[in-house]
Design a protein around this motif. Structure first.
Motif: not given
Ligand code: UFG
Length: 338
Positions: A87, A125, A230, A296, A299
């Motif tokens: 992203v 997605s 989250c 972040r 989010d």
């Molecule tokens: N998180 C942390 N610390 C980190 C990484 C993530 O606390 O170091 C938290 C995030 O805030 C979130 C959760 O862990 O609450 C999941 O985070 P990810 O980055 O693993 O996944 P996301 O839900 O943010 O992202 C996913 C996909 C992306 C996509 C997004 C929206 O990985 O490719 O969903 O569809 F774009």
């Protein structure tokens, strides 16, 4: 049956190649190796006993895509994973994302509509739903304006497919909307290989436990959720891979009700970041070093799937538990660092 898997050496792609080969499909993998390694072929071979045909190819090169489809006239289905997926990077370099994720899709589709019958599975997605706190995301919701260029490429990708399917009835498409793919193959022969510092939660956890990162930053502790962190729907990558085989089978058997269908792939349950950490600590027997820090940007509090459509129509359901996923992710991390 011959199936082309683009991006077949990536995280979800490689697990899908394994599941396809496990049920007897002949697989041809295309990958540009920009975010993967040819060594993944060894892992696939170790699990299945079969090394898929591999072509290193960048799908942005239109003439090479045309040449590929001239050489492989008898492809029965295409599962299209090849895409960029970070992203933050998409915000920095949007044209890379539009070229990789939209341009390449157009080139592949141009070749496919020339076939008598073309079957296509698209990696989409949950980002297409935008923000939607406090209720499960279901397929009857409208697509929302994207929150990043990456998200926009998935939304535009689906829109392109829908438009093309209207006029090209020889083309059948299933778009699969992933929630949060995690885990690794239980054999620990294949798994996720993030480049550099992981952006996603689970590889960050396993790398921290391995000592590659000092501590995990948990982004936000005052979200409106049960423990303030989250909620996401963490779907095991092998379950996810199996869903692709099921969706492909539906198209090959002409069981689809329309030539453009779309399904959520998740567990239907949400877990908080702290629950994911607890699961990891439980299965690994290690204590994770983490700290709650600021939120972040970008989010949202909650994202989890309504999976009834995939359960009822595709006949697919996630089977692995969060503990299963964390255990396989940890086994994989230990294997690649040994
Ligand atoms: N998180 C942390 N610390 C980190 C990484 C993530 O606390 O170091 C938290 C995030 O805030 C979130 C959760 O862990 O609450 C999941 O985070 P990810 O980055 O693993 O996944 P996301 O839900 O943010 O992202 C996913 C996909 C992306 C996509 C997004 C929206 O990985 O490719 O969903 O569809 F774009």
């Amino acid at each position: 049956m011959k199936i082309l898997v683009t991006g077949g050496l990536g995280f979800i792609g490689s697990h899908t190649v394994v599941e396809l080969q496990n049920v007897g499909y002949e697989v041809i993998v295309i990958d540009d190796l920009s975010n993967s390694s040819e060594k993944v072929l060894d892992g696939i071979e170790a699990i299945t006993g079969v090394r898929p045909i591999f072509e290193k190819l960048d799908l942005r090169e239109k003439s090479k895509v045309q040449d590929f489809f001239k050489r492989y006239k008898d492809i029965d289905g295409v599962i299209h994973f090849a895409a960029s997926k970070a992203v933050g990077e998409s915000v920095e370099n949007p044209l890379l994302y539009y070229e990789n994720n939209v341009g390449a899709l157009v080139y592949v589709l141009k070749e496919m509509i020339a076939m008598d019958k073309a079957n296509f599975i698209f990696s989409s997605s949950r980002t297409v739903y935008g923000r939607l706190d406090n209720r499960p995301m279901s397929e009857d919701l409208p697509l929302m304006p994207a929150e990043s260029p990456y998200g926009n490429t998935k939304k535009i990708g689906e829109e392109i497919l829908k438009d093309v399917c209207k006029v090209n009835t020889n083309l059948s498409v299933i778009s699969l909307r992933y929630f949060n793919p995690v885990g690794a193959h239980p054999s620990a022969e294949i798994g996720e290989l993030p480049l550099g510092v992981p952006q996603n939660l689970v590889p960050y956890i396993t790398q921290t436990a391995m000592g590659l990162r000092d501590e995990l930053s948990v982004f936000g502790g005052d979200w409106p959720t049960k423990d303030g962190t989250c909620v996401r729907d963490y779907i095991n990558v092998v379950d996810l891979a199996k869903a692709h085989v099921t969706a492909l089978r539906r198209l090959l058997d002409s069981k689809n009700e329309s030539n453009f269908e779309f399904y959520n792939l998740g567990t239907g349950d949400g877990n908080t970041v702290l629950e994911v950490i607890e699961s990891f600590e439980r299965v690994s027997g290690t204590k994770l070093n983490y700290r709650i820090v600021d939120k972040r940007p970008g989010d949202d509090a909650m994202a989890y799937a309504d999976t009834r459509k995939a359960n009822e129509i595709l006949g697919w359901k996630a089977e692995s538990t969060l503990d299963d996923s964390m255990r396989s992710a940890w086994n994989w991390e230990q294997k690649i660092r040994s």
